[in-house]
Design an enzyme around this catalytic site. Sequence first.
Site, mmCIF file in Angstrom:
data_model
loop_
_atom_site.group_PDB
_atom_site.id
_atom_site.type_symbol
_atom_site.label_atom_id
_atom_site.label_comp_id
_atom_site.label_asym_id
_atom_site.label_seq_id
_atom_site.Cartn_x
_atom_site.Cartn_y
_atom_site.Cartn_z
ATOM 1 N N ASN A 265 1.245 -1.035 0.030
ATOM 2 C CA ASN A 265 0.216 0.027 0.170
ATOM 3 C C ASN A 265 1.045 1.148 -0.169
ATOM 4 O O ASN A 265 1.479 1.731 0.426
ATOM 5 C CB ASN A 265 -1.059 0.200 1.798
ATOM 6 C CG ASN A 265 -1.749 0.998 1.418
ATOM 7 O OD1 ASN A 265 -1.347 2.402 0.210
ATOM 8 N ND2 ASN A 265 -2.715 1.403 2.501
ATOM 9 N N ALA B 28 0.605 3.866 0.827
ATOM 10 C CA ALA B 28 0.233 4.975 1.637
ATOM 11 C C ALA B 28 1.181 4.945 3.241
ATOM 12 O O ALA B 28 1.199 5.024 4.356
ATOM 13 C CB ALA B 28 -0.983 5.232 2.385
ATOM 14 N N CYS B 29 1.825 3.089 3.104
ATOM 15 C CA CYS B 29 1.874 2.671 4.479
ATOM 16 C C CYS B 29 3.732 2.772 4.706
ATOM 17 O O CYS B 29 4.184 2.637 3.207
ATOM 18 C CB CYS B 29 1.801 1.247 4.384
ATOM 19 S SG CYS B 29 2.681 0.198 5.202
ATOM 20 N N SER B 30 3.808 3.008 5.616
ATOM 21 C CA SER B 30 5.340 3.957 5.310
ATOM 22 C C SER B 30 6.292 2.803 5.784
ATOM 23 O O SER B 30 7.304 2.353 5.042
ATOM 24 C CB SER B 30 5.949 4.656 6.893
ATOM 25 O OG SER B 30 5.347 4.447 7.854
#
Length: 123
Positions: free
Chosen positions: A6, A8-10
């Site tokens: 994803n 958006a996932c760090s």
Amino acid sequence: MEIWINPACSKCRSALTLLDAEGAEYTVRRYLEDVPSEAEIRTVLERLGLEPWDITRTSDPLAKETGVRDLPREETDEARARWIAHLAAHPKLIQRPIITADDGTAIVARSEEAVREALARHA
């Protein structure tokens, strides 16, 4: 090697940065857009050696909203099928990133050590 991410996932971005730094060849699968089928989730679980609830983000608010936390965690085909169907219907609940290695295994790569283990399996 394929990595389910994803953007958006760090932790996903960190895994990609490490893979790039190591010059690894991999394919990115944005699993929220290219949602894995139930069969693909089942295969990844077999490769991981985990149960579906082990890769479910049960602390995510969506887990409460959709009732996945209330599903039985029984090691039966029926219980597993319900969890897998839920993950396919709500891919946001799949733990990330997941790297499928060329040796037939997979790993939930949430740490640098896990990414390095996947790289070692790829060599």
